[in-house]
Design a protein around this motif. Sequence first.
Motif, PDB file in Angstrom:
ATOM      1  N   ALA A 162       0.796  -1.193   0.017  1.00 38.67           N
ATOM      2  CA  ALA A 162      -0.021  -0.322   0.171  1.00 38.67           C
ATOM      3  C   ALA A 162       0.913   0.992  -0.330  1.00 38.67           C
ATOM      4  CB  ALA A 162      -1.037  -0.077   1.553  1.00 38.67           C
ATOM      5  N   SER A 163       2.182   1.193  -0.463  1.00 46.24           N
ATOM      6  CA  SER A 163       2.949   2.362  -0.142  1.00 46.24           C
ATOM      7  C   SER A 163       2.690   3.191  -0.959  1.00 46.24           C
ATOM      8  CB  SER A 163       4.176   1.935  -0.631  1.00 46.24           C
ATOM      9  OG  SER A 163       5.093   1.444  -1.541  1.00 46.24           O
ATOM     10  N   GLY A 164       2.474   2.765  -2.570  1.00 45.55           N
ATOM     11  CA  GLY A 164       1.954   3.816  -2.899  1.00 45.55           C
ATOM     12  C   GLY A 164       0.920   5.286  -2.582  1.00 45.55           C
ATOM     13  N   VAL A 165      -0.152   3.846  -2.372  1.00 49.01           N
ATOM     14  CA  VAL A 165      -1.142   4.607  -2.257  1.00 49.01           C
ATOM     15  C   VAL A 165      -0.825   5.357  -0.961  1.00 49.01           C
ATOM     16  CG1 VAL A 165      -3.874   4.402  -1.649  1.00 49.01           C
ATOM     17  CG2 VAL A 165      -2.912   2.636  -2.783  1.00 49.01           C
ATOM     18  N   LEU A 166      -0.194   5.262   0.733  1.00 42.98           N
ATOM     19  CA  LEU A 166       0.027   5.760   1.191  1.00 42.98           C
ATOM     20  C   LEU A 166       0.427   6.989   1.112  1.00 42.98           C
ATOM     21  CD1 LEU A 166       0.554   3.058   4.070  1.00 42.98           C
ATOM     22  CD2 LEU A 166      -1.303   4.461   3.912  1.00 42.98           C
ATOM     23  N   SER A 167       1.303   7.329   0.464  1.00 42.38           N
ATOM     24  CA  SER A 167       2.247   8.329  -0.247  1.00 42.38           C
ATOM     25  C   SER A 167       0.486   9.559  -0.222  1.00 42.38           C
ATOM     26  CB  SER A 167       2.765   8.369  -1.471  1.00 42.38           C
ATOM     27  OG  SER A 167       2.225   8.142  -2.105  1.00 42.38           O
ATOM     28  N   SER A 168      -0.295   9.212  -0.353  1.00 40.79           N
ATOM     29  CA  SER A 168      -1.164  10.491  -0.909  1.00 40.79           C
ATOM     30  C   SER A 168      -2.279  10.162  -0.007  1.00 40.79           C
ATOM     31  CB  SER A 168      -1.893  10.745  -2.005  1.00 40.79           C
ATOM     32  OG  SER A 168      -2.337   9.260  -2.183  1.00 40.79           O
ATOM     33  N   LEU A 169      -2.257   9.143   0.889  1.00 42.72           N
ATOM     34  CA  LEU A 169      -3.539   9.167   2.539  1.00 42.72           C
ATOM     35  C   LEU A 169      -2.471   9.915   3.708  1.00 42.72           C
ATOM     36  CD1 LEU A 169      -5.305   6.437   1.739  1.00 42.72           C
ATOM     37  CD2 LEU A 169      -5.966   8.308   1.320  1.00 42.72           C
ATOM     38  N   ALA A 170      -1.174   9.583   3.715  1.00 39.28           N
ATOM     39  CA  ALA A 170      -1.034  10.520   4.720  1.00 39.28           C
ATOM     40  C   ALA A 170      -0.175  11.105   5.681  1.00 39.28           C
ATOM     41  CB  ALA A 170       0.712   9.167   5.471  1.00 39.28           C
ATOM     42  N   ALA A 171      -1.586  11.919   6.245  1.00 37.72           N
ATOM     43  CA  ALA A 171      -1.337  13.604   6.887  1.00 37.72           C
ATOM     44  C   ALA A 171       0.494  13.479   7.285  1.00 37.72           C
ATOM     45  CB  ALA A 171      -1.916  13.563   7.925  1.00 37.72           C
ATOM     46  N   PRO A 172       1.230  14.744   6.733  1.00 37.35           N
ATOM     47  CA  PRO A 172       2.654  14.730   6.898  1.00 37.35           C
ATOM     48  C   PRO A 172       2.296  15.116   8.581  1.00 37.35           C
ATOM     49  CG  PRO A 172       1.524  16.933   6.022  1.00 37.35           C
ATOM     50  CD  PRO A 172       0.571  15.873   5.229  1.00 37.35           C
ATOM     51  N   PRO A 173       3.763  16.218   9.097  1.00 36.95           N
ATOM     52  CA  PRO A 173       3.850  16.188  10.481  1.00 36.95           C
ATOM     53  C   PRO A 173       3.658  17.551  10.140  1.00 36.95           C
ATOM     54  CG  PRO A 173       5.317  15.126   9.626  1.00 36.95           C
ATOM     55  CD  PRO A 173       4.642  15.566   8.677  1.00 36.95           C
ATOM     56  N   PRO A 174       3.070  18.042  11.599  1.00 42.63           N
ATOM     57  CA  PRO A 174       2.268  19.650  11.883  1.00 42.63           C
ATOM     58  C   PRO A 174       3.956  20.652  10.667  1.00 42.63           C
ATOM     59  CG  PRO A 174       2.158  18.334  13.379  1.00 42.63           C
ATOM     60  CD  PRO A 174       3.144  17.818  13.095  1.00 42.63           C
ATOM     61  N   GLY A 175       3.138  21.515  10.551  1.00 44.11           N
ATOM     62  CA  GLY A 175       4.308  22.281  10.156  1.00 44.11           C
ATOM     63  C   GLY A 175       4.692  22.765   8.832  1.00 44.11           C
ATOM     64  N   VAL A 176       4.546  20.680   8.005  1.00 46.04           N
ATOM     65  CA  VAL A 176       5.084  20.364   6.746  1.00 46.04           C
ATOM     66  C   VAL A 176       3.550  20.577   6.060  1.00 46.04           C
ATOM     67  CG1 VAL A 176       5.273  18.817   4.851  1.00 46.04           C
ATOM     68  CG2 VAL A 176       6.880  18.757   7.259  1.00 46.04           C
ATOM     69  N   ILE A 177       4.124  21.288   4.420  1.00 49.26           N
ATOM     70  CA  ILE A 177       3.373  21.749   3.242  1.00 49.26           C
ATOM     71  C   ILE A 177       2.982  20.704   2.646  1.00 49.26           C
ATOM     72  CG2 ILE A 177       2.837  23.023   1.060  1.00 49.26           C
ATOM     73  CD1 ILE A 177       4.410  25.533   2.633  1.00 49.26           C
ATOM     74  N   GLU A 178       1.785  20.774   2.777  1.00 46.54           N
ATOM     75  CA  GLU A 178       1.044  19.257   2.071  1.00 46.54           C
ATOM     76  C   GLU A 178       1.073  19.116   0.261  1.00 46.54           C
ATOM     77  OE1 GLU A 178      -2.365  16.138   2.590  1.00 46.54           O
ATOM     78  OE2 GLU A 178      -3.013  17.447   4.100  1.00 46.54           O
ATOM     79  N   PHE A 179       2.065  19.381  -0.313  1.00 45.72           N
ATOM     80  CA  PHE A 179       2.503  18.971  -1.904  1.00 45.72           C
ATOM     81  C   PHE A 179       2.140  17.477  -2.115  1.00 45.72           C
ATOM     82  CE2 PHE A 179       4.466  23.298  -2.680  1.00 45.72           C
ATOM     83  CZ  PHE A 179       3.814  23.866  -2.483  1.00 45.72           C
ATOM     84  N   ASN A 180       1.635  16.683  -1.403  1.00 46.43           N
ATOM     85  CA  ASN A 180       0.812  15.080  -1.395  1.00 46.43           C
ATOM     86  C   ASN A 180       0.253  14.543  -1.159  1.00 46.43           C
ATOM     87  OD1 ASN A 180       1.571  15.339   0.998  1.00 46.43           O
ATOM     88  ND2 ASN A 180       2.241  12.831   1.586  1.00 46.43           N
ATOM     89  N   GLY A 181      -0.899  15.917  -1.413  1.00 48.38           N
ATOM     90  CA  GLY A 181      -2.146  15.509  -0.692  1.00 48.38           C
ATOM     91  C   GLY A 181      -3.180  14.702  -1.713  1.00 48.38           C
ATOM     92  N   GLY A 182      -4.168  13.941  -1.200  1.00 48.92           N
ATOM     93  CA  GLY A 182      -4.755  13.788  -2.755  1.00 48.92           C
ATOM     94  C   GLY A 182      -6.572  14.197  -2.609  1.00 48.92           C
ATOM     95  N   TYR A 183      -6.745  14.494  -2.042  1.00 51.67           N
ATOM     96  CA  TYR A 183      -7.807  14.932  -1.670  1.00 51.67           C
ATOM     97  C   TYR A 183      -8.212  16.838  -1.983  1.00 51.67           C
ATOM     98  CZ  TYR A 183      -9.119  10.397  -1.346  1.00 51.67           C
ATOM     99  OH  TYR A 183      -9.391   8.312  -1.362  1.00 51.67           O
ATOM    100  N   LEU A 184      -9.096  17.429  -1.610  1.00 52.77           N
ATOM    101  CA  LEU A 184      -9.546  18.151  -1.298  1.00 52.77           C
ATOM    102  C   LEU A 184      -9.149  18.871   0.207  1.00 52.77           C
ATOM    103  CD1 LEU A 184     -12.707  19.241  -3.418  1.00 52.77           C
ATOM    104  CD2 LEU A 184     -10.047  20.052  -3.810  1.00 52.77           C
ATOM    105  N   HIS A 185      -8.412  20.100   0.668  1.00 52.75           N
ATOM    106  CA  HIS A 185      -8.594  21.201   1.675  1.00 52.75           C
ATOM    107  C   HIS A 185      -9.833  21.026   2.266  1.00 52.75           C
ATOM    108  CE1 HIS A 185      -6.654  23.866   4.962  1.00 52.75           C
ATOM    109  NE2 HIS A 185      -6.332  22.927   4.509  1.00 52.75           N
ATOM    110  N   PRO A 186     -10.030  20.565   3.172  1.00 49.10           N
ATOM    111  CA  PRO A 186     -10.984  21.160   4.144  1.00 49.10           C
ATOM    112  C   PRO A 186     -11.527  22.330   3.554  1.00 49.10           C
ATOM    113  CG  PRO A 186      -9.912  19.515   5.737  1.00 49.10           C
ATOM    114  CD  PRO A 186      -8.548  20.325   4.850  1.00 49.10           C
ATOM    115  N   SER A 187     -11.122  23.126   3.913  1.00 46.95           N
ATOM    116  CA  SER A 187     -11.363  24.272   3.171  1.00 46.95           C
ATOM    117  C   SER A 187     -12.423  24.090   1.861  1.00 46.95           C
ATOM    118  CB  SER A 187     -10.601  25.957   3.334  1.00 46.95           C
ATOM    119  OG  SER A 187      -9.580  25.129   1.989  1.00 46.95           O
ATOM    120  N   LEU A 188     -12.115  23.786   1.107  1.00 45.71           N
ATOM    121  CA  LEU A 188     -13.016  23.949  -0.374  1.00 45.71           C
ATOM    122  C   LEU A 188     -14.010  22.141  -0.737  1.00 45.71           C
ATOM    123  CD1 LEU A 188      -9.840  23.204  -2.960  1.00 45.71           C
ATOM    124  CD2 LEU A 188     -10.589  25.329  -2.104  1.00 45.71           C
ATOM    125  N   GLN A 189     -14.151  22.484   0.876  1.00 44.14           N
ATOM    126  CA  GLN A 189     -14.592  20.453   0.906  1.00 44.14           C
ATOM    127  C   GLN A 189     -16.284  21.417   0.739  1.00 44.14           C
ATOM    128  OE1 GLN A 189     -13.933  18.034   3.397  1.00 44.14           O
ATOM    129  NE2 GLN A 189     -11.606  17.338   2.531  1.00 44.14           N
TER     130      GLN A 189
END
Length: 485
Positions: free
Chosen positions: A102-129
Amino acid sequence: MHERSSGDDLANQLRRELDRYSPGGKLPSSRALVERFRVSPVTVSRALAQLAAEGLVVTRPGAGAFRAQPRSAITPTGDTSWQEVALSADASTELVPRTVDASGVLSSLAAPPPGVIEFNGGYLHPSLQPERAMGAALARAGRRPGAWSRPPMEGLTELREWFARGIGGAITAAEVLIAAGGQSALTTALRALAPPGAPVLVESPTYPGMLAIARAAGLRPVPVPVDADGVKPALLADAFKATGARVFVCQPLFQNPTGAVLAPERRAEVLRIAREAGAFVIEDDFVRRLVHEDAGPLPRPLAAEDPDGVVVHVGSLTKATSPSFRVSALAARGPVLERLRAIQVVDSFFVPRPLQEAALELVGSPSWPRHLRAVSAELKTRRDIMTAALRLNLPELALPHIPFGGYHLWLRLPDGTGGTSQAFGSGGESALVTAALRAGVAVTPGRPYFSAEPPAAHLRLSFAAVAGTEEITEGVRRLRAACAF
């Protein structure tokens, strides 16, 4: 303050104060906690439920909350080494050993540590949902007559009709099955169409989650290269002849990761080639609702142009709503539909009716088209800002195609031909991802998107999962700092 974050804060405060109470001792009443911390009763209930789930507190209806008794001595760890033999014993008899990775999938599902900018996300930011619209839809759905009864196995008729209208052509509600998200629908389709050990043709590069499904099912992904106009028909025909494959999986619209759209002159060719090979085309139409404001008219799904049942269509609401709003559709015609239905019933019975009812409420509300228009405009803005920032700060990264839909950009790293770019030859892609994370930005490596050896090193950068445009500019700046050009 948001109710969820307030609940987390209160839970942390109460956790720190638990030592004041002896085991079995009663905590202050909910009313006392409301008055002391100036929070709502819902926040108190959420915090106590969180501590109860952690085993720190016991709640008793009508009596209150009590500090839990200390846990008994830890049970000695058993010996699980036998599982290594058990889990690999079947591999020797399998034509194509299954690989559950599942490593290829987890790369876009795992939340990065606090303070890290998320350029790896696969979904809309909560502000866009559409959080308010989804909440209202779920509340209305729960009050519908029969909302908690068992739904039809194929899904609610009205929801199937809505998906059928979106596909177009001659597709009807009778040819649609409701599934629990695109990943589940793809799993059902691959299991229905390809037996273990069989080859399955895939775009190269392609969505890692689909590759993971195929390998877990014991299938053999065979790559067919794509360019800015989608899959190359001549190479697709060659691959069918060379492998005898009976399935081709593709994303004709805003392909992941390249963003390519299958060119008009190639669409009929792909269907013709598959039909002559006696093969199915699984059409993953995953981001049709994330079109950018400047895209112009979209091509119809391949399924709308297929009278012969070649295409098995997958469409989903998840990307345009929330990762937790897992409602999708499978559309197919002919005998294969019954096989798809049987596999889905065996695997999961049906999609929970309240979620299907909520989907109907959402897409039928005035807020739905407003949401889609707002997301369309915002994604275009974010795409343009990220593109401009990359060209200004990282001109060394090639951006061969700027998409008009979807939520990411696909970048090619400099060839490892010497000098400072040498780090980005073999293994350098991984080194850059690690360096970027240290610099405070999470990016997705390109390697998991290839089923065979990649022709070059790549990165995929998402502009949908960040809070706003300022984070995009700052994230590119951090990526620049991580690069050793």
